[in-house]
Design a protein around this motif. Structure first.
Motif, mmCIF file in Angstrom:
data_model
loop_
_atom_site.group_PDB
_atom_site.id
_atom_site.type_symbol
_atom_site.label_atom_id
_atom_site.label_comp_id
_atom_site.label_asym_id
_atom_site.label_seq_id
_atom_site.Cartn_x
_atom_site.Cartn_y
_atom_site.Cartn_z
ATOM 1 N N GLU A 1 0.915 -1.225 -0.006
ATOM 2 C CA GLU A 1 0.449 0.119 0.327
ATOM 3 C C GLU A 1 1.210 0.855 0.113
ATOM 4 N N GLU A 2 2.052 1.181 0.435
ATOM 5 C CA GLU A 2 3.073 2.419 0.975
ATOM 6 C C GLU A 2 4.019 2.453 -0.078
ATOM 7 N N LEU A 3 4.331 1.514 -0.944
ATOM 8 C CA LEU A 3 4.660 1.773 -2.494
ATOM 9 C C LEU A 3 3.361 2.598 -3.647
ATOM 10 N N ILE A 4 2.278 2.111 -3.372
ATOM 11 C CA ILE A 4 0.961 2.112 -4.377
ATOM 12 C C ILE A 4 1.046 4.025 -4.206
ATOM 13 N N ALA A 5 0.703 3.474 -2.851
ATOM 14 C CA ALA A 5 0.799 5.657 -2.825
ATOM 15 C C ALA A 5 1.060 6.851 -2.903
ATOM 16 N N MET A 6 3.085 5.962 -3.017
ATOM 17 C CA MET A 6 4.165 6.639 -3.599
ATOM 18 C C MET A 6 4.366 6.770 -4.010
ATOM 19 N N ARG A 7 3.521 6.129 -5.466
ATOM 20 C CA ARG A 7 4.010 6.102 -6.997
ATOM 21 C C ARG A 7 2.143 6.520 -7.550
ATOM 22 N N ARG A 8 1.516 6.970 -6.692
ATOM 23 C CA ARG A 8 0.311 7.188 -7.508
ATOM 24 C C ARG A 8 0.452 8.592 -7.175
ATOM 25 N N GLY A 9 1.463 9.707 -5.394
ATOM 26 C CA GLY A 9 2.112 11.046 -5.690
ATOM 27 C C GLY A 9 2.464 10.935 -6.912
ATOM 28 N N GLN A 10 4.011 10.352 -7.343
ATOM 29 C CA GLN A 10 4.813 10.835 -8.106
ATOM 30 C C GLN A 10 3.904 11.485 -9.520
ATOM 31 N N LEU A 11 2.678 10.175 -9.878
ATOM 32 C CA LEU A 11 2.245 10.656 -11.370
ATOM 33 C C LEU A 11 0.807 11.877 -11.196
ATOM 34 N N GLY A 12 0.807 12.293 -9.156
ATOM 35 C CA GLY A 12 -0.092 13.046 -9.802
ATOM 36 C C GLY A 12 -1.096 12.681 -9.680
ATOM 37 N N LEU A 13 -1.416 11.422 -9.416
ATOM 38 C CA LEU A 13 -3.669 10.290 -9.924
ATOM 39 C C LEU A 13 -3.480 10.577 -7.402
ATOM 40 N N ASP A 14 -3.008 11.568 -7.072
ATOM 41 C CA ASP A 14 -3.348 11.697 -5.763
ATOM 42 C C ASP A 14 -4.379 13.077 -5.997
ATOM 43 N N GLN A 15 -3.695 13.918 -6.792
ATOM 44 C CA GLN A 15 -3.947 15.274 -6.748
ATOM 45 C C GLN A 15 -6.278 15.156 -7.122
ATOM 46 N N PRO A 16 -6.820 16.253 -6.954
ATOM 47 C CA PRO A 16 -8.044 16.571 -7.252
ATOM 48 C C PRO A 16 -8.175 16.303 -8.735
ATOM 49 N N ILE A 17 -9.613 16.298 -9.681
ATOM 50 C CA ILE A 17 -9.602 15.723 -10.713
ATOM 51 C C ILE A 17 -9.697 17.480 -11.376
ATOM 52 N N TRP A 18 -9.944 18.252 -10.985
ATOM 53 C CA TRP A 18 -9.765 19.334 -11.776
ATOM 54 C C TRP A 18 -8.364 20.183 -11.603
ATOM 55 N N VAL A 19 -7.422 19.362 -10.637
ATOM 56 C CA VAL A 19 -6.124 20.124 -10.591
ATOM 57 C C VAL A 19 -5.295 18.824 -11.468
ATOM 58 N N GLN A 20 -5.607 17.765 -11.326
ATOM 59 C CA GLN A 20 -5.389 17.117 -12.774
ATOM 60 C C GLN A 20 -5.571 17.683 -14.269
ATOM 61 N N TYR A 21 -6.483 17.928 -14.669
ATOM 62 C CA TYR A 21 -7.259 18.871 -15.637
ATOM 63 C C TYR A 21 -5.892 19.739 -16.069
ATOM 64 N N SER A 22 -5.919 20.613 -15.125
ATOM 65 C CA SER A 22 -5.221 21.776 -15.158
ATOM 66 C C SER A 22 -4.072 21.605 -15.429
ATOM 67 N N THR A 23 -3.011 20.860 -14.776
ATOM 68 C CA THR A 23 -1.716 19.986 -14.883
ATOM 69 C C THR A 23 -2.160 20.068 -16.538
ATOM 70 N N TRP A 24 -1.992 19.356 -16.770
ATOM 71 C CA TRP A 24 -2.014 18.400 -17.979
ATOM 72 C C TRP A 24 -2.337 19.468 -19.350
ATOM 73 N N LEU A 25 -3.885 20.462 -19.025
ATOM 74 C CA LEU A 25 -3.715 21.598 -19.858
ATOM 75 C C LEU A 25 -2.931 22.482 -20.449
ATOM 76 N N TRP A 26 -2.376 23.093 -19.025
ATOM 77 C CA TRP A 26 -1.000 23.604 -19.058
ATOM 78 C C TRP A 26 0.195 23.239 -19.491
ATOM 79 N N GLN A 27 0.123 21.927 -19.655
ATOM 80 C CA GLN A 27 1.126 21.082 -20.293
ATOM 81 C C GLN A 27 0.822 21.431 -22.261
ATOM 82 N N VAL A 28 0.060 21.193 -22.025
ATOM 83 C CA VAL A 28 -0.353 21.439 -24.272
ATOM 84 C C VAL A 28 -0.754 22.501 -24.109
ATOM 85 N N LEU A 29 -0.751 23.248 -23.669
ATOM 86 C CA LEU A 29 -0.381 24.982 -23.873
ATOM 87 C C LEU A 29 1.138 25.100 -24.226
ATOM 88 N N GLN A 30 1.717 24.527 -23.320
ATOM 89 C CA GLN A 30 2.937 24.582 -23.622
ATOM 90 C C GLN A 30 3.936 23.753 -24.965
#
Length: 318
Positions: free
Chosen positions: A47-76
């Motif tokens: 469980e610790e490794l799963i939580a750490m990996r999710r944090g590295q990928l940003g999957l522990d963030q709210p969905i709107w934060v994940q989308y905003s991060t993706w959209l900002w990358q696309v704009l760049q």
């Protein structure tokens, strides 16, 4: 014309944004995520490794934060990196785009040329046996879905007759050969083309029947012009006008069909990449595919409008 193109592009931006929002929400709502997809019986994780990996990928963030991060990358100009392979999504997509364009291009050109020709023949032989046969064949072609037709072609031509290979775009272990590539292309292109041939044939028949009753066609016959000249020079060009619209509208359905057909025939295009990304819950690849597909569809619609104006002088984009 430049003003028209710019206006279409500006109108397409909100559509692209809306498409990405909807698809991102659907992808996030799928059960599991990329981290859980990586876990197998051979590679268990705590469980610790799963939580750490999710944090590295940003999957522990709210969905709107994940989308905003993706959209900002696309704009760049960055489509992000695959959760599974770690490779840039843009590299993964663009190295497969030529294979999909090869498959779709051949299928679209064959279906348009063959469907238009058969539709014209059917119109010229209205209420004859040829017309009835082609009409029945057209209804059958529209009724058969791509996936069933693909499996049927594999069973008949690969398993039973052994005339053509059943998967891939080349023989494994052999150097690339154009002839070998075309042999592998026949079945997936046919699976995509036959359904669209029936559609083009029906529209071409209807359009040609309407053209044949026009005054300028009677005038051409009164001048003593040959039948083939009347049909090709005066009839076919005007009959093609509605077909151009159908041609442009066929592009989105081709992308949908290519996903299924590429999976059946293991054709290494972006459709197969998309299916694998869905299985692996690889959101950056899914979003990259959707964005590139939407851009191609938007560009094809603009080109269709321009071609419509080139065929019909009455249409102006000034």
């Amino acid at each position: 014309m430049l003003t028209y193109i710019l206006r279409k592009i500006l109108l397409g931006i909100p559509v692209l944004l809306g498409v990405t929002v909807v698809v991102f929400a659907i992808a996030s709502a799928m059960p599991g995520d990329a981290v859980m997809a990586m876990i197998t019986a051979e590679a268990p994780s705590s469980e610790e490794l799963i939580a750490m990996r999710r944090g590295q990928l940003g999957l522990d963030q709210p969905i709107w934060v994940q989308y905003s991060t993706w959209l900002w990358q696309v704009l760049q100009g960055n489509l992000g990196r695959s959760f599974i392979t770690g490779r840039p999504v843009a590299d993964m997509i663009f190295e497969r785009v030529p294979y999909t364009l090869e498959l779709m291009g051949v299928a679209l050109l064959v279906s348009f040329a063959l469907g238009t020709a058969l539709g014209v023949v059917s119109a010229l032989r209205q209420y004859h046996t040829t017309d009835y046969v082609l009409t029945v064949a057209g209804f059958a072609g529209v009724a058969i879905p791509d996936f069933f037709l693909g499996m049927l072609l594999v069973y008949v031509f690969s398993l039973e007759l052994r005339w053509l290979p059943s998967s891939g775009m080349g023989t494994a272990g052999d150097a690339f050969s154009l002839v070998d590539n075309l042999r592998h292309l026949v079945l997936p292109a046919a699976a995509l083309a036959l359904f669209r041939t029936a559609i083009f044939m029906r529209y071409a028949r209807s359009s040609m029947l309407e053209v044949l009753t026009q005054d300028y066609m009677r005038t051409a016959r009164a001048k003593g012009l040959s039948r083939i000249t009347i049909v090709l020079r005066h009839g076919l060009r005007n009959a093609l006008i509605p077909l151009v619209t159908v041609f442009g509208l066929t592009t989105p359905t081709l992308f949908g069909g290519s996903v299924v057909v590429e999976t059946i025939f293991q054709w290494p295009g972006i459709g197969l990449l998309f299916i694998n990304a869905v299985i692996d819950r690889d959101s950056p690849v899914i979003m990259g595919y959707v964005l590139i597909t939407a851009l191609i569809v938007m560009i094809s619609n603009i080109l269709t409008d321009l071609a419509y104006g080139a065929l019909d002088p009455r249409v102006s984009y000034d």
